[in-house]
Design a protein around this motif. Sequence first.
Motif, PDB file in Angstrom:
ATOM      1  N   ALA A 435       0.725  -1.195  -0.167  1.00 21.84           N
ATOM      2  CA  ALA A 435       0.067  -0.201   0.071  1.00 21.84           C
ATOM      3  C   ALA A 435       0.818   1.342  -0.002  1.00 21.84           C
ATOM      4  CB  ALA A 435      -0.787  -0.066   1.226  1.00 21.84           C
ATOM      5  N   LEU A 436       1.898   1.270   0.689  1.00 19.00           N
ATOM      6  CA  LEU A 436       2.960   2.357   0.853  1.00 19.00           C
ATOM      7  C   LEU A 436       3.409   2.639  -0.409  1.00 19.00           C
ATOM      8  CD1 LEU A 436       4.731   1.726   4.117  1.00 19.00           C
ATOM      9  CD2 LEU A 436       3.286   3.782   3.416  1.00 19.00           C
ATOM     10  N   ALA A 437       4.008   1.455  -1.347  1.00 15.13           N
ATOM     11  CA  ALA A 437       4.408   1.774  -2.699  1.00 15.13           C
ATOM     12  C   ALA A 437       3.312   2.140  -3.447  1.00 15.13           C
ATOM     13  CB  ALA A 437       4.975   0.509  -3.022  1.00 15.13           C
ATOM     14  N   ALA A 438       2.172   1.919  -3.466  1.00 13.44           N
ATOM     15  CA  ALA A 438       1.118   2.239  -4.391  1.00 13.44           C
ATOM     16  C   ALA A 438       0.879   3.774  -4.096  1.00 13.44           C
ATOM     17  CB  ALA A 438      -0.181   1.561  -4.141  1.00 13.44           C
ATOM     18  N   GLU A 439       0.912   4.278  -2.816  1.00 17.86           N
ATOM     19  CA  GLU A 439       0.725   5.634  -2.469  1.00 17.86           C
ATOM     20  C   GLU A 439       2.017   6.582  -3.101  1.00 17.86           C
ATOM     21  OE1 GLU A 439       1.531   8.546   1.292  1.00 17.86           O
ATOM     22  OE2 GLU A 439       0.914   6.474   1.748  1.00 17.86           O
ATOM     23  N   HIS A 440       3.226   6.075  -2.825  1.00 16.68           N
ATOM     24  CA  HIS A 440       4.096   6.772  -3.385  1.00 16.68           C
ATOM     25  C   HIS A 440       4.103   6.829  -5.040  1.00 16.68           C
ATOM     26  CE1 HIS A 440       5.903   5.863   0.795  1.00 16.68           C
ATOM     27  NE2 HIS A 440       5.483   7.037   0.788  1.00 16.68           N
ATOM     28  N   GLY A 441       3.601   5.662  -5.537  1.00 14.37           N
ATOM     29  CA  GLY A 441       3.722   5.504  -7.090  1.00 14.37           C
ATOM     30  C   GLY A 441       2.643   6.522  -7.404  1.00 14.37           C
ATOM     31  N   ARG A 442       1.620   6.999  -6.901  1.00 13.51           N
ATOM     32  CA  ARG A 442       0.673   7.801  -7.219  1.00 13.51           C
ATOM     33  C   ARG A 442       1.327   9.337  -7.312  1.00 13.51           C
ATOM     34  NH1 ARG A 442      -3.148   4.658  -4.261  1.00 13.51           N
ATOM     35  NH2 ARG A 442      -2.700   6.198  -2.429  1.00 13.51           N
ATOM     36  N   ALA A 443       2.229   9.466  -6.123  1.00 17.97           N
ATOM     37  CA  ALA A 443       2.801  10.764  -6.134  1.00 17.97           C
ATOM     38  C   ALA A 443       3.819  10.979  -7.256  1.00 17.97           C
ATOM     39  CB  ALA A 443       3.585  10.836  -4.819  1.00 17.97           C
ATOM     40  N   PHE A 444       4.615   9.959  -7.582  1.00 20.67           N
ATOM     41  CA  PHE A 444       5.573   9.931  -8.818  1.00 20.67           C
ATOM     42  C   PHE A 444       4.778   9.953 -10.180  1.00 20.67           C
ATOM     43  CE2 PHE A 444       8.276   7.245  -6.008  1.00 20.67           C
ATOM     44  CZ  PHE A 444       9.107   8.305  -5.381  1.00 20.67           C
ATOM     45  N   LEU A 445       3.492   9.761 -10.394  1.00 20.18           N
ATOM     46  CA  LEU A 445       2.775   9.912 -11.338  1.00 20.18           C
ATOM     47  C   LEU A 445       2.305  11.434 -11.349  1.00 20.18           C
ATOM     48  CD1 LEU A 445       1.561   8.142 -13.864  1.00 20.18           C
ATOM     49  CD2 LEU A 445      -0.633   7.936 -12.691  1.00 20.18           C
ATOM     50  N   MET A 446       1.793  11.917 -10.442  1.00 22.59           N
ATOM     51  CA  MET A 446       1.462  13.263 -10.316  1.00 22.59           C
ATOM     52  C   MET A 446       2.824  14.188 -10.703  1.00 22.59           C
ATOM     53  SD  MET A 446      -1.427  13.511  -7.346  1.00 22.59           S
ATOM     54  CE  MET A 446      -0.654  12.379  -6.274  1.00 22.59           C
ATOM     55  N   ILE A 447       3.906  13.889 -10.166  1.00 21.57           N
ATOM     56  CA  ILE A 447       4.884  14.537 -10.647  1.00 21.57           C
ATOM     57  C   ILE A 447       5.443  14.610 -12.094  1.00 21.57           C
ATOM     58  CG2 ILE A 447       7.647  14.535 -10.331  1.00 21.57           C
ATOM     59  CD1 ILE A 447       7.230  13.612  -7.397  1.00 21.57           C
ATOM     60  N   ALA A 448       5.184  13.338 -12.718  1.00 24.45           N
ATOM     61  CA  ALA A 448       5.217  13.344 -14.070  1.00 24.45           C
ATOM     62  C   ALA A 448       4.259  14.365 -14.862  1.00 24.45           C
ATOM     63  CB  ALA A 448       5.060  11.892 -14.711  1.00 24.45           C
ATOM     64  N   ALA A 449       3.253  14.275 -14.133  1.00 25.24           N
ATOM     65  CA  ALA A 449       2.202  15.367 -15.109  1.00 25.24           C
ATOM     66  C   ALA A 449       2.500  16.669 -14.728  1.00 25.24           C
ATOM     67  CB  ALA A 449       0.490  15.038 -14.215  1.00 25.24           C
ATOM     68  N   VAL A 450       3.024  16.953 -13.786  1.00 25.21           N
ATOM     69  CA  VAL A 450       3.508  18.524 -13.462  1.00 25.21           C
ATOM     70  C   VAL A 450       4.452  18.799 -14.394  1.00 25.21           C
ATOM     71  CG1 VAL A 450       4.340  19.970 -11.778  1.00 25.21           C
ATOM     72  CG2 VAL A 450       2.740  18.501 -11.295  1.00 25.21           C
ATOM     73  N   LEU A 451       5.452  17.814 -14.561  1.00 25.36           N
ATOM     74  CA  LEU A 451       6.436  18.238 -15.520  1.00 25.36           C
ATOM     75  C   LEU A 451       6.084  18.187 -17.100  1.00 25.36           C
ATOM     76  CD1 LEU A 451       9.384  15.726 -13.887  1.00 25.36           C
ATOM     77  CD2 LEU A 451       9.356  18.390 -14.410  1.00 25.36           C
ATOM     78  N   VAL A 452       5.063  17.599 -17.385  1.00 25.44           N
ATOM     79  CA  VAL A 452       4.331  17.742 -18.870  1.00 25.44           C
ATOM     80  C   VAL A 452       3.884  19.424 -19.045  1.00 25.44           C
ATOM     81  CG1 VAL A 452       2.757  17.207 -20.363  1.00 25.44           C
ATOM     82  CG2 VAL A 452       3.550  15.169 -19.224  1.00 25.44           C
ATOM     83  N   VAL A 453       3.314  19.865 -18.010  1.00 24.00           N
ATOM     84  CA  VAL A 453       2.776  21.110 -17.784  1.00 24.00           C
ATOM     85  C   VAL A 453       4.028  22.343 -17.839  1.00 24.00           C
ATOM     86  CG1 VAL A 453       1.400  23.029 -16.489  1.00 24.00           C
ATOM     87  CG2 VAL A 453       0.837  20.524 -16.544  1.00 24.00           C
ATOM     88  N   VAL A 454       5.087  21.565 -17.216  1.00 24.21           N
ATOM     89  CA  VAL A 454       6.521  22.663 -17.359  1.00 24.21           C
ATOM     90  C   VAL A 454       6.927  22.725 -18.731  1.00 24.21           C
ATOM     91  CG1 VAL A 454       8.676  22.761 -16.645  1.00 24.21           C
ATOM     92  CG2 VAL A 454       7.313  21.995 -15.010  1.00 24.21           C
ATOM     93  N   ALA A 455       6.771  21.668 -19.469  1.00 23.47           N
ATOM     94  CA  ALA A 455       7.175  21.539 -20.915  1.00 23.47           C
ATOM     95  C   ALA A 455       6.454  22.576 -21.371  1.00 23.47           C
ATOM     96  CB  ALA A 455       7.210  20.229 -21.506  1.00 23.47           C
ATOM     97  N   ALA A 456       5.091  22.210 -21.577  1.00 21.70           N
ATOM     98  CA  ALA A 456       4.162  23.373 -22.193  1.00 21.70           C
ATOM     99  C   ALA A 456       4.199  24.804 -21.928  1.00 21.70           C
ATOM    100  CB  ALA A 456       2.443  22.869 -21.843  1.00 21.70           C
ATOM    101  N   VAL A 457       4.418  25.251 -20.406  1.00 25.85           N
ATOM    102  CA  VAL A 457       4.716  26.599 -20.280  1.00 25.85           C
ATOM    103  C   VAL A 457       6.460  27.217 -20.688  1.00 25.85           C
ATOM    104  CG1 VAL A 457       5.500  28.057 -18.176  1.00 25.85           C
ATOM    105  CG2 VAL A 457       3.550  26.459 -18.050  1.00 25.85           C
ATOM    106  N   ALA A 458       7.074  26.235 -20.792  1.00 16.63           N
ATOM    107  CA  ALA A 458       8.535  26.411 -21.393  1.00 16.63           C
ATOM    108  C   ALA A 458       8.323  26.850 -22.867  1.00 16.63           C
ATOM    109  CB  ALA A 458       9.557  25.460 -21.154  1.00 16.63           C
TER     110      ALA A 458
END
Length: 474
Positions: A435-458
Amino acid sequence: MTPGHGVDSASGRASSAVLALACAVQFMVVLDVSVVNVALPSIQRALGFDDGSQQWVVNAYVLPFAGFLLLGGRLPDLVGLRRVVPLGLALFSGASLVGGLATSAELLVAARAAQGLGAAVLAPASLTALTTTFPEGPRRTRALAAWTAVGMAGGTAGNLLGGVLTEYLSWRAVLLVNVPIGVVAALLAQRFPGRGAGNGPVRPLDVPGAVLATGALTSLTFGVDHARTHGWGATTTTSALLVGLAALLAFLVVEARFAREPLVPLRLFRVRAVSVGNAAVLLAGAALNPMWYFLTLVMQQSLHYSPLLTGLGFLPHTVVTIVVTALVTPWLMGRVGSRTLVVAGALVAAAGFWWQSRITADSGYLEGVLGPAVVFSLGSGLLNTPITTTVTAGVGAADAGAASGLMNTTKQFGAALGLAVLVTASAGDLATPQALAAEHGRAFLMIAAVLVVVAAVATALPAPSRDQAGQRPT
């Protein structure tokens, strides 16, 4: 030796000394963001933090750091780098001593906040020293690449050092180690040039602006964190968010109408590189900095690594980051441009974090940590130097401190707010390692989504000239 050659040699030695000392200061400041990460489980057990409140060991440092960076950015212009840096080091080292001896969670959090104040003095001073010593062009690009690489190395080395100290000594050692380092750094800092020694008329500090900025950042972050356990509709949550927004609005009014020497001259935002660049820096900080927090916990709580093995597990991040940031990125900037590198780096890092989100409690080191680390470290190494160069380009010497403080503020506020949002949004059942791994996996997935937004802003960043990109004009 001709007179001209002697002057050039002396100037080169002075510039090298500034670069070396600025990098040393930056390493120490960034080191303390990450050095406590590996020690968090030990700190939690020793001082009684719960699973949610332990993030304040990190955020208590980051929030004052972010809130007072703007004020810290103005100090070298008034009293000089030779005075500001030892002052910041004394505050930083003294707070480290108190934190290392803390016997309660409250005292440790207070000491970390004082460390953040010291860091807020040191970080903009190191960047201002570079931007006022090296003119825009290839030399500044190389200097900023070295400064950025050392800062990123401090972040990753902190995990290894924290692991070693926690494993063989105590979690207290990760704070106490700053004391002798700070003493040595204070002695070396006497070699900073006397630029901005404050011999002219003393200009007033914008203390109200600094207080409002820190209050806004703290209230907004607390509100987001409080929503994790009490919900977004809770009175305390909504009150904290409203207070934060009101303080942010008041800060803008003070800067625009009342501050004689505003921390953030609003004219800076008319420069597209500054306004768009800081938006990208904010989002990148919200994505990249919290990674250390989640990856540390997943290695210790889901993969059951010891503190030492966790620290060693971060070595690939250090190696890839330093090589790409210091060697590869400056060469590429003169050929493909900083805007292209920021976009490409953000997308590559997003791919690495998507891979990292697939981690499970049964993952081995190669596929669970090493592989993703190589990919997202490559991406972050590609984007950090060009975004720093872009945000500080086109700014006059009179606003160099403000621009440096603004960039550092947006990055650190992004880190604090991003951590609070990610902890809140990814929270779930923590009963098992799976369960802990799944929780942290969700956090990493959200980090990936934010970085896609960074690319769009850039993509909205201005295209740099060839000279600004790091290649000499023909």
